[in-house]
Design a protein around this motif. Structure first.
Motif, short mmCIF file in Angstrom:
data_model
loop_
_atom_site.label_atom_id
_atom_site.label_comp_id
_atom_site.label_asym_id
_atom_site.label_seq_id
_atom_site.Cartn_x
_atom_site.Cartn_y
_atom_site.Cartn_z
N ALA A 391 0.90 -1.17 0.02
CA ALA A 391 0.01 -0.13 -0.06
C ALA A 391 0.84 1.34 0.06
O ALA A 391 0.33 2.40 0.16
CB ALA A 391 -1.07 0.03 1.21
N LEU A 394 -0.27 4.08 -2.43
CA LEU A 394 -1.42 4.78 -2.26
C LEU A 394 -1.19 5.48 -0.86
O LEU A 394 -1.87 6.91 -1.21
CB LEU A 394 -2.52 3.61 -1.71
CG LEU A 394 -3.92 4.23 -1.16
CD1 LEU A 394 -4.55 4.86 -2.36
CD2 LEU A 394 -4.57 2.97 -0.63
N ALA A 395 -0.43 5.38 0.04
CA ALA A 395 -0.16 6.36 0.89
C ALA A 395 0.78 7.62 0.35
O ALA A 395 0.35 8.71 0.67
CB ALA A 395 0.60 5.86 1.99
N SER A 429 -6.00 4.94 3.75
CA SER A 429 -5.20 3.76 2.86
C SER A 429 -5.95 2.41 3.25
O SER A 429 -6.27 1.93 2.43
CB SER A 429 -3.74 3.79 3.06
OG SER A 429 -3.15 5.10 2.88
N ASN A 430 -5.84 2.16 4.51
CA ASN A 430 -6.53 1.02 4.84
C ASN A 430 -7.79 0.80 4.33
O ASN A 430 -8.35 -0.55 4.06
CB ASN A 430 -6.19 0.57 6.34
CG ASN A 430 -4.54 0.49 6.51
OD1 ASN A 430 -4.12 0.00 5.92
ND2 ASN A 430 -4.06 0.68 7.92
N THR A 433 -7.87 0.16 0.59
CA THR A 433 -7.59 -1.29 0.16
C THR A 433 -8.60 -2.18 0.40
O THR A 433 -8.91 -3.23 -0.34
CB THR A 433 -6.22 -1.53 0.61
OG1 THR A 433 -6.16 -1.40 2.08
CG2 THR A 433 -5.19 -0.58 0.02
#
Length: 456
Positions: A391, A394-395, A429-430, A433
């Motif tokens: 990830a 994305l972050a 982010s989490n 995803t």
């Protein structure tokens, strides 16, 4: 320890003597590679390589135009422009495990640039990694790839650089720790990580394949970002194009593996991605790749884009361990907005943060706004960043945003580094995803903090 130090010193002195005493290993430059060399948008008679030999001003103009195209293919401006008001004047900091290297001024300024360099000096730097005064250049300058470029094309780039505005600017000095600040040690590095020599076409392959190989392995230097490195920071030849990390950004696997790489991409997907930064339903360029598209690949001819795709699809596929392709994850959110209505939020909530900061552009459902228009806000479903096993990208997109200008559109996503904490970035982010991408991909607050600290 004293004996080992003495032995190393003797070995290093031998290498230095050997490098200075051996005859010039450079092979005579091949005849122009008509089937493999990157051709500029304007064709003409092959340049002889020196301005004095040009038969006319028209031929000189053609050489400069060709050099401009080749400099675009090599993305010279990206690494040599810290300030857009000073193009090619250098000063870009490149972070390495051994310290920071600042790129040099390559404008024709005689005192701070390369205005006093001869054509032979320029060719030697590109082909051998040796500067005007005989100093060894650091491989942050990708001479291990540029060595494959024909002398004809190197001299065309040189002709173009002579026409750019001379800028009197001295970049900062490199900040490398001892002993990595000793340039002569590059003799040792080159011994293990550098093979000098020009590209030789493969007669068993098509002209299109050879053109693609010449670009990918040479001027475009794709391996510099997409191939992992060994402990000496040389490229791992056994894992070519299988992906690597650059300044916190993950450069993905671009081998034809159907799950971990781009094996499921069609030729039109790759050409679209390189020319616009978007492969619809698959990926959107961000970070360093967005800059590559903006400064370099969007200017390549359709022929060269097809050639790059042909070559990349011929590489040995490298599996990365993924069980599902990055662009095959995700589903729209259905009830997150209604669930949050009237709910008292305690702590850091990813869904709430997403709706507050991201939904205006990406829609609360994650499906994006603008459909397939050139300037559309992308869907987070079937998106290679949201579907990646790591990830980090994305972050990084949330932290630093996206800025990409092409002939088709100006794409701008604002950065949130100044507005969101590490915990908030991790929570968004989490959530993304889990809801729209690969639910097995998560990131911690500490990991976000490390990414935030990466020099860009």
């Amino acid at each position: 320890m004293g004996g080992l130090a003495a032995a190393f010193s003797l070995f290093a002195l031998y290498l230095a003597w050997h490098a200075s005493a051996e005859p010039d290993p450079s092979p005579a430059d091949e005849s122009p590679i008509a089937l493999a060399a990157a051709e500029g948008p304007a064709s003409g008679s092959p340049a002889s390589g020196t301005e004095a030999a040009l038969p006319s001003d028209a031929a000189g103009a053609s050489l400069v135009k060709r050099g401009e195209y080749l400099a675009r293919a090599g993305d010279c401006i990206a690494c040599h422009t810290a300030d857009k008001a000073r193009p090619f004047a250098g000063g870009v900091p490149i972070s390495t495990p051994f310290g920071t290297i600042y790129t040099p001024n390559i404008t024709p300024d005689p005192n701070t640039g390369i205005g006093r360099w001869t054509d032979a000096d320029f060719v030697r730097a590109m082909h051998e990694g040796i500067g005007k005064s005989g100093e060894r250049l650091y491989p942050a300058f990708p001479y291990p790839e540029y060595t494959r470029v024909t002398e004809r094309d190197v001299l065309a780039i040189r002709a173009y650089l002579k026409t750019v505005e001379p800028i009197h600017y001295a970049p900062p000095r490199n900040a490398l720790s001892f002993p990595f600040n000793l340039r002569w040690l590059m003799v040792v590095w080159n011994l293990f990580n550098f093979d000098e020599g020009r590209f030789v076409p493969d007669p068993k392959q098509s002209p299109e394949w050879n053109r693609g190989a010449y670009l990918v392995e040479g001027l475009a230097h794709c391996e510099e970002c997409h191939t992992p490195r060994n402990f000496m920071q040389g490229l791992k030849s056994t894992d070519r194009f299988s992906g690597a990390t650059v300044s916190g950004w993950h450069a993905f696997n671009i081998t034809p593996d159907k799950t971990s790489g781009i094996g499921a991409w069609g030729g039109a997907d790759l050409a679209s991605y390189l020319s616009t930064g978007v492969a619809p339903g698959r990926a959107n360029a961000a970070g360093p790749m967005a800059q590559v598209v903006e400064d370099s690949t969007q200017y390549l001819t359709d022929e060269d884009l097809r050639s790059i795709g042909t070559y990349l699809r011929s590489l040995p596929p490298v599996a990365g361990g993924e069980t599902r392709a990055r662009d095959q994850w995700g589903a729209p959110a259905h009830d997150d907005v209604t669930t949050l209505r009237g709910t008292k939020i305690a702590g850091v909530n990813g869904a709430q943060l997403f709706i507050a900061n991201c939904a205006t552009c990406h829609n609360w459902s994650g499906q994006g706004v603008g459909a397939s228009a050139p300037g559309a806000y992308p869907s987070l479903i079937h998106n290679s960043v949201a579907g990646a096993a790591d990830a980090s990208n994305l972050a990084m997109v949330i932290l630093h945003g996206v800025e990409r200008t092409t002939k088709d559109a100006d794409v701008l996503m604002p950065e949130f580094a100044s507005q969101l904490s590490d915990a908030q970035v991790a929570a968004i982010s989490n959530y993304v995803t889990r809801q729209f991408g690969n639910p097995g991909s998560t990131i911690t607050v500490d990991q976000v903090a490390k990414l935030r600290a990466q020099q860009q």
